[in-house]
Motif scaffolding. Structure first.
Motif, short mmCIF file in Angstrom:
data_model
loop_
_atom_site.label_atom_id
_atom_site.label_comp_id
_atom_site.label_asym_id
_atom_site.label_seq_id
_atom_site.Cartn_x
_atom_site.Cartn_y
_atom_site.Cartn_z
N ASP B 423 -6.82 6.77 -0.92
CA ASP B 423 -5.81 5.72 -1.06
C ASP B 423 -6.44 4.44 -1.64
OD1 ASP B 423 -3.85 3.83 -0.86
OD2 ASP B 423 -3.59 4.01 1.32
N ASN B 425 -5.38 1.50 -1.98
CA ASN B 425 -5.15 0.27 -1.23
C ASN B 425 -6.20 0.05 -0.14
OD1 ASN B 425 -2.80 -0.50 -2.63
ND2 ASN B 425 -1.65 1.05 -1.48
N GLU B 426 -6.70 1.14 0.41
CA GLU B 426 -7.72 1.04 1.45
C GLU B 426 -9.05 0.54 0.87
OE1 GLU B 426 -8.04 1.99 4.82
OE2 GLU B 426 -5.86 2.06 5.00
#
Lengths: 475, 475
Positions: B423, B425-426
């Motif tokens: 991911d 965003n992580e």
């Protein structure tokens, strides 16, 4: 490709023996752009490579084939520059590099969050992965590193053994504060109200199913375990992270912080205070010697008077006053305090600072506190009302160290534990130390971040920890 | 009372300049009784004070008023002895103390668990608060301390900045193993099936109610955060605890262990290997210089051949072999292995040891592993099949260090992350490093306990950690 570090250049220049001429041929440096400005035919770039506080000035001109591309570089870009080092007497910087070649290692996009302007500490806390590239945080985190090393160096040179006490603990008896629980139980499922193991939906979960087959927490102090090693090595210290799950949203509290806890055997409270005083002076001296630029920066821009205060501490003989004497002194000034003092009360920061700043005007140890406001393991004095505890107070912040001689008498320790309703079974290992070759012994705790704040003048604990963890906040 | 340390006496004696005569008047020493034997009119006590590996012999006789009481002291008792130091040429020990006074600091009860006989390591693991008083664990934990200091010294002398990366982490993206959850939710109540907050029995609990208002875990690696600081300081290292909630009950796995993770900017895989080689040699040299007695003890009683092996590593130029070359070599000997190798497989300890012990007969770096068996952040080589990774293998154990150059190209990193379903965003903070002045950079990880085992020859990780935490076991 040999890249010369900026620190190396400044060190050579400052050594004064003109060795810097060795670089008259051509050298290569690398760094991140702090500022860049150009005119039509030449330009200046200031770069930092993180090896020292100072930046290096690069001069480039339109004889370079990529002159226009260079001028378009953004702040934050990483470059590698080859050129000649030229001394610049009379200029702000002692020397600069006249570039023969400027290679772009990695450009920076125009949305780079650290433009050449002053950013607030609050804003910088939202980008902890970038803030160490600013002057203030370069200085802070280099000094943090130097303090850590100074502490190791101090203890190792004196023959102390460094002990890694455990982080995950099975006891909730360390007694110094609220604890975080550590678990491999499936909390997601438990929150859904599903207390069944996946393997066997009939079987209810319990701590038997947890990783260590019991309830476990994060340590709040390594002291009790540290004592067990002091009874084997005579002189030990811990230096590791500790945790408090306290709902304290202040500038001085973090949920995760590092502690140093030395412990010495065949030693009493006086030996303990001497050790603490020597350690503080050693740390200050080490940092003043090894971070001159950074400390001058703090003194000029963060905390005016910092250097004077630290030098004063370094050169003072720390004072001594008993808690009882201190209360007598403070009582005469009760009208100046928010919290009025009387014998038996705990000292607040306002009292501590009054004692060290106004009364003694130097660091002091306050000793022999009432037993009821101190921990169970502190040695009971002959008056049976006070214990052989000490807090070290320094001008500017108040308490920086707390320590004590430990109760080494089995019977007295058991008696005190019973008075406080502590469970003997939880402390069997600790009581064993009083059965098998007990010695007088003492130790203290230094909060590492508190120490970094003290030496840098930084006033918020969030600004001296790379990735601070505070209540409700984990970036 | 000035207590002279036993180390001081041996150091003076070994310095050979007869300064030990300074002590011809009377000195005072303190220590714990390792053994005691008496005849009718005199006796011998061997004491350790934990400042060095050697013990000190005390001779006492019936001219002392408490002669009989002394003779009744148990092993483990703490005593303070005043007397004259006497050189004993020809005897096993170079000198002894002829006691004028023996004071009992703390007696030991007759159930003291460490009698003068050989105890099994298994038994000693049940008394972690006392085992450091035995020869083996005195040696182990002093050497552990010295290795830790050698590591700090090595990096600090080279201008590296020590970074405390966080222990409690909000990301589960460190990717290196199973994690422990950290929480202040009331797990006791959740286990009872009671998912209500105490304040408001109507309100269901969620991670909003947890300390950090989100789900948090214990770190498995500081590397990704360490990289952010390497892009500010050029050269950094971490040294802190890391955690794996893995159900591995072996002699090499602990749930809590310490890791060192240096990270260098403007540096490639070759620079990384040079750093690793220099570090290993530095540590070995430091320990051989500063723990002679301990290392001879290990060599004689724990791991015969240890000193020869360490000296060999210290004096070797570490070899280099690519993974692809290594597989070609190993394939020819597949009949000797439990796990047969082919290109693409991970190397097992048997293969690693074969390479370093049988083929190269010295430490080696294996480089350029298949990308599919290595982490997402490793730099893709031009062949697009392998990554710029390195493992350092040493005779005796196999892998001791694993590292890599990191992918510094934003597009390639994103592409790899997408392939692996990570991911974005992580990893925003991590991707930012590739947007804002990305540099070639590299780093490695050294498991501290693995290193202590290697230098001491101790074969169970439980015996090199003061209070080991392993699956189902927390003493």
């Amino acid at each position: 490709m040999k890249i010369t570090e900026i620190k190396e250049l400044f060190d050579l220049n400052e050594s004064g023996d003109a060795k810097i001429d060795e670089f008259s041929e051509s050298i290569t440096v690398g760094g991140w752009i702090r500022s860049i400005r150009d005119s039509k035919t030449f330009g200046f770039i200031s770069i930092s490579d993180g090896t020292c506080f100072k930046t290096l000035q690069i001069v480039y001109d339109d004889t370079l084939p990529n002159f226009k591309d260079i001028s378009k570089l953004n702040v934050g870009a990483a470059i590698i520059v080859s050129g000649r080092l030229v001394l610049t007497p009379g200029a702000k910087q002692p020397f600069e590099i006249q570039a023969d070649e400027v290679m772009v290692e990695g450009n920076s996009t125009s949305d780079y969050p650290l433009q050449k302007k002053r950013h607030s500490f609050e804003y910088l806390r939202t980008i902890p992965h970038l803030r160490a590239r600013t002057n203030t945080f370069q200085a802070t985190f280099r000094v943090r590193s130097l303090i850590a090393y100074a502490i190791h160096k101090f203890f190792q040179e004196r023959g102390f053994v460094y002990v890694h006490t455990p982080i995950i603990t099975g006891s909730d008896c360390e007694g110094a504060g609220e604890m975080f629980q550590v678990t491999t139980l499936n909390v997601d499922e438990l929150l859904k109200g599903n207390n069944k193991s996946a393997e066997d939906v009939e079987k209810e979960l319990s701590y038997e199913d947890d990783f260590f087959e019991k309830k476990t927490s994060l340590t709040v102090s390594g002291q009790l375990d540290g004592e067990t090693y002091a009874q084997a090595f005579k002189k030990i210290y811990t230096f590791g992270p500790t945790f408090r799950a306290e709902n304290s949203n202040t500038t001085r509290h973090a949920a995760e912080f590092w502690m140093i806890e030395p412990e010495i055997s065949y030693a009493d409270l006086e030996d303990d205070m001497e050790l603490a005083e020597d350690m503080i002076k050693y740390i200050i001296e080490y940092v003043l010697d090894n971070a001159k630029d950074e400390m001058e920066f703090f003194n000029s821009f963060v905390d005016k008077g910092l250097l004077e205060r630290l030098n004063h501490v370094k050169d003072s003989d720390f004072g001594r006053v008993t808690y009882t004497e201190a209360i007598d002194i403070l009582k005469e000034h009760n009208d100046e305090f928010t919290y009025k003092v009387s014998w038996g009360c705990d000292l607040q920061t306002e009292h501590e600072r009054y004692l060290t700043e106004t009364v003694f005007k130097k660091p002091i140890f306050v000793t022999d506190y009432p037993k009821d406001i101190k921990a169970f393991y502190m040695k009971l004095n002959d008056d049976e009302k006070t214990v052989a505890a000490m807090d070290c107070l320094v001008p500017g912040i108040g308490e920086i160290i707390g320590g004590s001689q430990r109760e080494d008498d089995y019977d007295k320790l058991i008696k005190r534990m019973k008075e406080l309703g502590l469970d003997e079974n939880e402390y069997k290992f600790y009581l064993d130390l009083r059965k098998y070759g007990s010695t007088r012994h003492a130790g203290f705790g230094l909060g590492f971040e508190r120490c970094v704040m003290y030496l840098t003048g930084m006033s918020n604990i969030r600004d001296v920890i790379p990735y601070p963890r505070t209540v409700g906040s984990l970036v």
